[in-house]
Design a protein around this motif. Structure first.
Motif, mmCIF file in Angstrom:
data_model
loop_
_atom_site.group_PDB
_atom_site.id
_atom_site.type_symbol
_atom_site.label_atom_id
_atom_site.label_comp_id
_atom_site.label_asym_id
_atom_site.label_seq_id
_atom_site.Cartn_x
_atom_site.Cartn_y
_atom_site.Cartn_z
ATOM 1 N N ALA A 189 20.607 14.943 53.777
ATOM 2 C CA ALA A 189 19.805 15.656 54.777
ATOM 3 C C ALA A 189 20.652 15.976 56.007
ATOM 4 O O ALA A 189 20.564 17.079 56.577
ATOM 5 C CB ALA A 189 18.588 14.823 55.161
ATOM 6 N N GLU A 190 21.479 15.034 56.412
ATOM 7 C CA GLU A 190 22.334 15.274 57.580
ATOM 8 C C GLU A 190 23.317 16.406 57.326
ATOM 9 O O GLU A 190 23.604 17.203 58.225
ATOM 10 C CB GLU A 190 23.075 13.998 57.971
ATOM 11 N N ASP A 191 23.854 16.479 56.101
ATOM 12 C CA ASP A 191 24.754 17.584 55.756
ATOM 13 C C ASP A 191 24.051 18.924 55.944
ATOM 14 O O ASP A 191 24.597 19.855 56.548
ATOM 15 C CB ASP A 191 25.218 17.467 54.299
ATOM 16 N N ILE A 192 22.838 19.027 55.409
ATOM 17 C CA ILE A 192 22.097 20.285 55.476
ATOM 18 C C ILE A 192 21.717 20.619 56.913
ATOM 19 O O ILE A 192 21.870 21.764 57.371
ATOM 20 C CB ILE A 192 20.846 20.228 54.585
ATOM 21 N N LEU A 193 21.214 19.637 57.646
ATOM 22 C CA LEU A 193 20.807 19.880 59.030
ATOM 23 C C LEU A 193 21.989 20.344 59.877
ATOM 24 O O LEU A 193 21.872 21.270 60.694
ATOM 25 C CB LEU A 193 20.199 18.610 59.628
ATOM 26 N N GLU A 194 23.141 19.705 59.688
ATOM 27 C CA GLU A 194 24.323 20.084 60.458
ATOM 28 C C GLU A 194 24.825 21.461 60.046
ATOM 29 O O GLU A 194 25.211 22.279 60.890
ATOM 30 C CB GLU A 194 25.428 19.038 60.281
ATOM 31 N N LEU A 195 24.829 21.741 58.745
ATOM 32 C CA LEU A 195 25.280 23.055 58.285
ATOM 33 C C LEU A 195 24.332 24.149 58.764
ATOM 34 O O LEU A 195 24.781 25.238 59.148
ATOM 35 C CB LEU A 195 25.393 23.076 56.761
ATOM 36 N N ASP A 196 23.035 23.865 58.759
ATOM 37 C CA ASP A 196 22.060 24.838 59.246
ATOM 38 C C ASP A 196 22.347 25.179 60.710
ATOM 39 O O ASP A 196 22.330 26.348 61.110
ATOM 40 C CB ASP A 196 20.647 24.275 59.086
ATOM 41 N N THR A 273 15.917 26.097 59.044
ATOM 42 C CA THR A 273 15.211 26.975 59.990
ATOM 43 C C THR A 273 14.971 28.355 59.395
ATOM 44 O O THR A 273 14.267 29.169 59.989
ATOM 45 C CB THR A 273 16.024 27.119 61.287
ATOM 46 N N SER A 274 15.542 28.639 58.239
ATOM 47 C CA SER A 274 15.358 29.930 57.571
ATOM 48 C C SER A 274 13.884 30.154 57.252
ATOM 49 O O SER A 274 13.144 29.223 56.938
ATOM 50 C CB SER A 274 16.169 29.957 56.268
ATOM 51 N N ARG A 275 13.491 31.415 57.262
ATOM 52 C CA ARG A 275 12.118 31.786 56.871
ATOM 53 C C ARG A 275 12.081 32.239 55.414
ATOM 54 O O ARG A 275 11.062 32.742 54.948
ATOM 55 C CB ARG A 275 11.568 32.906 57.770
ATOM 56 N N HIS A 276 13.181 32.070 54.683
ATOM 57 C CA HIS A 276 13.230 32.432 53.266
ATOM 58 C C HIS A 276 13.439 31.177 52.425
ATOM 59 O O HIS A 276 13.892 30.141 52.926
ATOM 60 C CB HIS A 276 14.359 33.423 52.994
ATOM 61 N N PHE A 277 13.150 31.276 51.126
ATOM 62 C CA PHE A 277 13.408 30.174 50.196
ATOM 63 C C PHE A 277 13.587 30.769 48.809
ATOM 64 O O PHE A 277 12.705 31.423 48.277
ATOM 65 C CB PHE A 277 12.236 29.186 50.185
ATOM 66 N N ASN A 278 14.756 30.528 48.221
ATOM 67 C CA ASN A 278 15.038 31.010 46.868
ATOM 68 C C ASN A 278 14.608 29.942 45.865
ATOM 69 O O ASN A 278 15.231 28.884 45.765
ATOM 70 C CB ASN A 278 16.530 31.316 46.720
ATOM 71 N N ILE A 279 13.555 30.232 45.116
ATOM 72 C CA ILE A 279 13.037 29.274 44.128
ATOM 73 C C ILE A 279 13.673 29.475 42.750
ATOM 74 O O ILE A 279 13.312 28.798 41.789
ATOM 75 C CB ILE A 279 11.503 29.372 44.015
ATOM 76 N N CYS A 280 14.603 30.410 42.647
ATOM 77 C CA CYS A 280 15.413 30.662 41.437
ATOM 78 C C CYS A 280 14.561 31.162 40.264
ATOM 79 O O CYS A 280 14.457 32.346 40.055
ATOM 80 C CB CYS A 280 16.223 29.421 41.076
ATOM 81 N N ALA A 281 13.977 30.263 39.460
ATOM 82 C CA ALA A 281 13.106 30.654 38.334
ATOM 83 C C ALA A 281 13.822 31.538 37.322
ATOM 84 O O ALA A 281 13.206 32.417 36.719
ATOM 85 C CB ALA A 281 11.837 31.349 38.858
ATOM 86 N N ASP A 282 15.097 31.279 37.103
ATOM 87 C CA ASP A 282 15.881 32.107 36.185
ATOM 88 C C ASP A 282 16.141 31.377 34.872
ATOM 89 O O ASP A 282 16.004 30.169 34.772
ATOM 90 C CB ASP A 282 17.223 32.488 36.825
ATOM 91 N N GLU A 283 16.512 32.142 33.871
ATOM 92 C CA GLU A 283 16.982 31.636 32.581
ATOM 93 C C GLU A 283 16.111 30.510 32.024
ATOM 94 O O GLU A 283 16.595 29.434 31.667
ATOM 95 C CB GLU A 283 18.451 31.193 32.709
ATOM 96 N N THR A 284 14.841 30.784 31.944
ATOM 97 C CA THR A 284 13.890 29.819 31.360
ATOM 98 C C THR A 284 13.918 29.986 29.836
ATOM 99 O O THR A 284 12.916 30.338 29.207
ATOM 100 C CB THR A 284 12.480 30.064 31.919
ATOM 101 N N PHE A 285 15.084 29.700 29.258
ATOM 102 C CA PHE A 285 15.348 30.009 27.858
ATOM 103 C C PHE A 285 14.342 29.377 26.891
ATOM 104 O O PHE A 285 14.017 29.942 25.854
ATOM 105 C CB PHE A 285 16.756 29.536 27.475
ATOM 106 N N ASP A 286 13.873 28.171 27.210
ATOM 107 C CA ASP A 286 13.050 27.417 26.260
ATOM 108 C C ASP A 286 11.552 27.667 26.413
ATOM 109 O O ASP A 286 10.763 27.126 25.633
ATOM 110 C CB ASP A 286 13.308 25.918 26.427
#
Length: 618
Positions: A189-196, A273-286
């Motif tokens: 969490a600290e890594d993400i908060l600092e990078l943000d 703090t971003s107002r976006h979120f990438n939920i991916c949902a890709d390559e659901t092969f199975d």
């Protein structure tokens, strides 16, 4: 003089401005406090390029003579700037904070090439595409250090990116999922908060990205959650890099699945703090092949996909954010995009070097209004990125993005099959993405490589990137094929099955490719005496990787003989090659640690150690 991205308008003038001992950097007192950070960036560049240490002051300046003056434009489109170099002063004007920063970054490029005496000119510039993002895989083998991620943010800002995403499957330290990350070195969490915070200071939006449908290998292999995997047996199957890519879709018919994904999304988003979120949902092969088969037969696989995607999108929307998702599944039934929440942003990826606009147009004609084009740096499955393929793919996708008015471009840097390529090898692709998303003017590959050689590596010969490209084209035995052959043989001991991935490879290329590698390595060694410190470290990384590729190429005829029953000439005895590979791994591991945590390096080394053990039996 070269500038990347290319500005919209550059007017050259007579004369020059000299940065002197008594020169100063002034910030207009009407500018926001954040501008001080940009002035510091400029101050450090001047010191690094000229040795001069300029003071920073904050005040209105009626007569800017002898100074660099940073101020605001009264008018102008978002992110636009004007940079004027006169004989007696320099002025940077931005329409907003981003515009001011981009003016600073352009001036930095001029200073790098001109030193203390800068040519008089006038630049007016603004992006043709509002969102310019970079996507970095931190889940498939390589977890970068925070220090490296900050360096990456600096580079992205230099080339005028304003978004970055880190791909996360299991490599974040979720509070209650220690069973998932216990054998890894996850981001905290600290890594993400600092990078943000760090990205925000550079006008970069750090967008969270989390696998939430497919690609849930580590989560769905745990004893606690394997029952939520679409297919049975995920907790007992032997690990393989290929299996991790192909399976592990969550069972959408189990209500517990949604609650688990919801908890992960909710916990993770609070760090940003971003107002976006990438939920991916890709390559659901199975999907539809296991536990959801009955429901998929009743409703259709696409309907089941849409239903779960809508539910997890709702979690993002309920928290006041905008969801993003990858386009690959919806591209199969593009009209289904109209059944999704209208707020969803579709991230359309297509990595073919000769990519056409066909799939993109299908989405647009079906009604997709919010789109990013997403090309790739072509580093995955290679020891050295396929630079030519990256250029072709990125330049074409960005061209389509401009032509059809995409919201943005997201240049992707994946790490399939262990993320074996050094992250710095994606620098050329990163710069292609920044240049071609900002400007709707395409530059030839030869020309932009010359420009990158100068701006990024300080190479006055303008040839360094052409050497990097030549090295990337000497794969007789690519990493993808190495992994597939060795994993199959290791898990099954079936030589015939393993050899299927050898048939398409040509042993006759080995002498030629290794000769080219030797020639280019010799040239690179000559660069080490005159290069900048950063260029030296990158050149060393290419030398290490090129030496590794030589060894992999020498491995090809040995495995073709032993697994496929061929009778090729062997340049190096198998036992000698085993020793050479093991010694190379030690050097390569030291390079790995310059950018990354321990991560999953052991998977790469264990696979190669299996290979060297096998070589000693021949």
């Amino acid at each position: 003089m070269y500038l990347l991205p290319n500005p919209k308008t550059v007017i050259e003038k007579q004369g020059s401005f000299m940065i002197r001992l008594d020169s100063r950097i002034f910030i207009d007192s009407l500018c926001s406090a954040e501008i001080y950070n940009f002035a510091l960036i400029l101050q450090k560049e001047i010191a690094a390029s000229t040795g001069l240490s300029l003071p920073i002051l904050r005040r209105n300046v009626n007569n800017p003579s002898g100074c660099i003056y940073i101020t605001s434009l009264r008018e102008g489109s978002a992110q636009s700037y004007e940079l004027t170099i006169e004989e007696d002063h320099i002025t940077i004007k931005g329409s907003d904070n981003s515009g001011i920063l981009y003016g600073v970054q352009t001036l930095r490029q001029i200073i790098r090439q001109s030193g203390a005496i800068l040519p008089a000119l006038s630049i007016s510039d603004a992006p043709s595409m509002p969102c310019r993002g970079f996507y970095f895989d931190t889940s498939r083998g390589r977890v970068p250090t925070l220090e490296y991620l900050k360096k990456l943010a600096n580079i992205l800002s230099f080339y005028k990116y304003n978004q970055v995403q880190l791909y996360i499957e299991h490599s974040y330290l979720f509070d209650e999922l220690n069973e998932m990350w216990r054998d890894d070195t996850p981001l905290t969490a600290e890594d993400i908060l600092e990078l943000d915070r760090y990205c925000r200071d550079l006008q970069i939006e750090l967008v969270p990205s989390l696998a939430s449908f497919g690609h849930l290998y580590k989560l769905l292999c745990t004893k606690t959650y394997h029952h939520l995997c679409e297919l049975e047996g995920s907790d007992t199957a032997p690990f393989s890099l290929d299996d991790r890519m192909m399976h592990h879709t969550i069972d959408v018919t189990n209500p517990e699945s949604f609650e688990l994904i919801k908890s992960l999304l909710t916990e993770y988003m609070q760090l940003f703090t971003s107002r976006h979120f990438n939920i991916c949902a890709d390559e659901t092969f199975d999907l539809g092949k296991g536990k959801s088969k009955k429901e998929s037969e009743e409703k259709g696989v696409t309907a089941v996909y849409i239903e779960f995607l809508t539910k997890i999108s709702g979690v993002i929307l309920e928290n006041g954010r905008i969801p993003m998702f990858w386009s690959d599944v919806i591209c199969e039934k593009p009209k289904a995009i109209n059944q999704l929440p209208e707020e969803l942003i579709c991230l359309h990826w297509d990595y073919a070097p000769d990519v056409s606009e066909e799939r993109l147009l299908k989405l647009i004609h079906a009604g997709a209004k919010k789109l990013y084009v997403c090309p790739g740096t072509h580093g995955w499955n290679h020891l050295i990125n396929a630079h030519h393929n990256a250029y072709e793919n990125i330049s074409r996708m960005c061209y389509y993005g401009h032509r059809y008015h995409s919201m943005g471009a997201l240049t992707t840097d994946w790490g399939d099959f262990g993320h074996v390529n050094h992250p710095e090898f994606s620098r050329m692709g990163l710069i292609y993405g920044g240049a071609f998303s900002w400007s709707n003017t395409t530059i030839s590959e030869e020309e932009i490589n010359r420009q990158i050689s100068v701006i990024e590596y300080g190479d006055i010969t303008e040839t360094l990137c052409s050497i990097f490209r030549k090295l990337s084209e000497c794969e007789a035995f690519p990493w993808y094929h190495i992994v597939r052959v060795l994993e199959i043989f290791q898990n099954t001991k079936d030589a015939e099955s393993a050899s299927r991935f050898l048939t398409e490879l040509n042993v006759s290329n080995v002498p030629e490719y290794n000769s080219v590698i030797d020639d280019q390595i010799t040239i690179l060694y000559t660069y080490l005496g005159t290069s900048t410190p950063y260029a030296k470290s990158t050149i060393n990384a290419y030398i290490i990787a090129a030496e590794g590729q030589k060894l992999f190429n020498l491995l090809l005829p040995i495995l073709k003989n032993s697994l496929a029953g061929e009778s090729n000439q062997i340049p190096v005895p198998a036992k000698d090659l085993a020793s050479m590979i093991e010694k190379w791994i030690v050097i390569y591991k030291a390079l790995w640690k310059t950018t990354s945590k321990e991560s999953e390096f052991y998977r790469i080394s264990n696979l190669l150690f299996f290979c060297t053990d096998y070589l000693r039996t021949l």
